[in-house]
Motif scaffolding. Structure first.
Motif, PDB file in Angstrom:
ATOM      1  N   ARG A 103       0.832  -1.209   0.000  1.00 22.55           N
ATOM      2  CA  ARG A 103       0.000   0.000   0.000  1.00 22.55           C
ATOM      3  C   ARG A 103       0.868   1.261   0.000  1.00 22.55           C
ATOM      4  O   ARG A 103       1.956   1.273   0.547  1.00 22.55           O
ATOM      5  N   THR A 104       0.352   2.317  -0.602  1.00 23.13           N
ATOM      6  CA  THR A 104       1.009   3.609  -0.497  1.00 23.13           C
ATOM      7  C   THR A 104       0.886   4.116   0.941  1.00 23.13           C
ATOM      8  O   THR A 104      -0.046   3.765   1.666  1.00 23.13           O
ATOM      9  N   VAL A 105       1.841   4.952   1.320  1.00 22.67           N
ATOM     10  CA  VAL A 105       1.910   5.438   2.700  1.00 22.67           C
ATOM     11  C   VAL A 105       1.955   6.964   2.697  1.00 22.67           C
ATOM     12  O   VAL A 105       2.747   7.569   1.969  1.00 22.67           O
ATOM     13  N   LEU A 106       1.099   7.573   3.493  1.00 19.67           N
ATOM     14  CA  LEU A 106       1.170   9.012   3.716  1.00 19.67           C
ATOM     15  C   LEU A 106       1.786   9.265   5.081  1.00 19.67           C
ATOM     16  O   LEU A 106       1.400   8.635   6.067  1.00 19.67           O
ATOM     17  N   ILE A 107       2.751  10.173   5.128  1.00 18.06           N
ATOM     18  CA  ILE A 107       3.371  10.582   6.384  1.00 18.06           C
ATOM     19  C   ILE A 107       2.847  11.963   6.753  1.00 18.06           C
ATOM     20  O   ILE A 107       2.895  12.893   5.933  1.00 18.06           O
ATOM     21  N   LEU A 108       2.334  12.096   7.960  1.00 19.54           N
ATOM     22  CA  LEU A 108       1.828  13.372   8.452  1.00 19.54           C
ATOM     23  C   LEU A 108       2.634  13.778   9.675  1.00 19.54           C
ATOM     24  O   LEU A 108       2.854  12.962  10.585  1.00 19.54           O
ATOM     25  N   GLU A 130      -5.729  11.746  -2.990  1.00 22.11           N
ATOM     26  CA  GLU A 130      -5.960  11.361  -4.388  1.00 22.11           C
ATOM     27  C   GLU A 130      -4.669  10.820  -5.008  1.00 22.11           C
ATOM     28  O   GLU A 130      -4.690   9.856  -5.773  1.00 22.11           O
ATOM     29  N   ASN A 131      -3.547  11.445  -4.669  1.00 23.51           N
ATOM     30  CA  ASN A 131      -2.262  11.007  -5.210  1.00 23.51           C
ATOM     31  C   ASN A 131      -1.892   9.625  -4.692  1.00 23.51           C
ATOM     32  O   ASN A 131      -1.357   8.785  -5.431  1.00 23.51           O
ATOM     33  N   ALA A 132      -2.178   9.379  -3.411  1.00 22.47           N
ATOM     34  CA  ALA A 132      -1.895   8.058  -2.831  1.00 22.47           C
ATOM     35  C   ALA A 132      -2.729   6.986  -3.520  1.00 22.47           C
ATOM     36  O   ALA A 132      -2.243   5.887  -3.801  1.00 22.47           O
ATOM     37  N   ILE A 133      -3.979   7.297  -3.805  1.00 25.10           N
ATOM     38  CA  ILE A 133      -4.863   6.355  -4.499  1.00 25.10           C
ATOM     39  C   ILE A 133      -4.368   6.110  -5.924  1.00 25.10           C
ATOM     40  O   ILE A 133      -4.323   4.976  -6.407  1.00 25.10           O
ATOM     41  N   LEU A 134      -3.976   7.184  -6.592  1.00 30.25           N
ATOM     42  CA  LEU A 134      -3.472   7.093  -7.961  1.00 30.25           C
ATOM     43  C   LEU A 134      -2.273   6.157  -8.050  1.00 30.25           C
ATOM     44  O   LEU A 134      -2.088   5.449  -9.041  1.00 30.25           O
TER      45      LEU A 134
END
Length: 294
Positions: A103-108, A130-134
């Motif tokens: 899975r893509t990962v977002l860091i906050l 949206e970018n993570a989903i893309l």
């Protein structure tokens, strides 16, 4: 024994009924065109149904509200140069690694907040979602979040309004897109903030939020089950040294903007990938540039 058998039988019947529910929900929406048609893939409809425990009326209402939101917020039209100022400190970005399931990962990093305008903060967050989903590999529909509390305090914390709007957008307009969210080593004073925010989380989202403390072995082991420690930054207890490079990230996002424009311009010959209905040729998934070793 009898009760377990009955429960299993009910689960089987519920599973068999799901394709019918998806078809029923699609029919209830009436004729769709353009981006709404592309957005409302079978996988998308399943996510809305799952988010509302397969209750048709609640799922339909939720989806209709999302379609209205998407028509006004226009998430797929946001481009990086419009929100790049929000990312200058690296307070939120797509990681250059994936979790163990790909899975893509977002860091906050809420301690690195650098702006005050809520509207643009939310546009930046939605752009990243949206970018993570893309950039999800074909067949995967969910992302993982890592939240680093380094530098977080009551004086620079994200306002309650921003946190609540984040929750609203994620769980109401991107249902079942979050696989897991790890909150790493939040300070004690975060508890008061959390007591307010968690009130706005629905039970399904709440189950996906996990607190990790370096001295709590069970929480660390849970995190290890999701991430390879060699890829995970030291800020999250891993071994990788990672420095956010805003210029490099901006170059990658500019390339992704081209991908996104192509992705959403198709309106014929749709198949499904990442839970969206897209053209026969899906955009190629790319990893970000290697981390900067510090």
């Amino acid at each position: 024994m009898f009760r377990r058998k009955t429960h299993s039988h009910c689960d089987q019947e519920a599973g068999e009924d799901q394709p019918h529910k998806v078809k029923e929900l699609r029919t209830s929406l009436g004729p769709l065109s353009g981006r709404n048609l592309q957005y409302c893939s079978d996988a998308c409809l399943r996510r809305y149904l799952e988010a509302r425990n397969w209750n048709f009326d609640k799922s339909k209402k939720m989806l209709e509200e999302s379609l209205k939101w998407r028509s006004t917020f226009k998430p797929v039209e946001i481009r990086w140069h419009e929100v790049a100022v929000e990312g200058e400190t690296g307070k939120a970005f797509r990681a250059n690694f994936r979790d163990r399931d790909g899975r893509t990962v977002l860091i906050l990093r809420p301690g690195m907040q650098n702006t005050t305008a809520l509207d643009n903060q939310m546009r930046h967050l939605v752009y990243l979602i949206e970018n993570a989903i893309l950039n999800l590999p074909q067949g995967l529909e969910q992302m993982s979040w890592l939240i680093d509390f380094t530098g977080w305090s009551l004086t620079n914390n994200v306002p309650i309004k921003s946190a609540c709007e984040t929750v609203n957008i994620l769980q109401n307009h991107y249902p079942e897109r979050l696989a897991i969210a790890f909150l790493y080593n939040p300070p004690r004073i975060f508890k008061a903030f959390w007591k307010i925010v968690k009130y706005f989380l629905d039970p399904k989202t709440m189950q996906k939020v996990k607190f990790v403390y370096p001295k709590n072995k069970d929480s660390v082991e849970l995190m290890k089950s999701y991430f390879d420690m060699d890829n995970l930054p030291t800020e999250f207890g891993g071994k990788a040294n990672l420095k956010y490079d805003h210029e490099e990230f901006s170059r990658q996002m500019a390339q992704d903007d081209v991908k996104a424009a192509k992705f959403w311009s198709f309106d014929k010959h749709h198949t499904e990938t990442n839970g969206y209905s897209v053209a026969e040729v899906a955009p190629k998934t790319e990893c970000l540039a290697p981390p900067v070793i510090v």
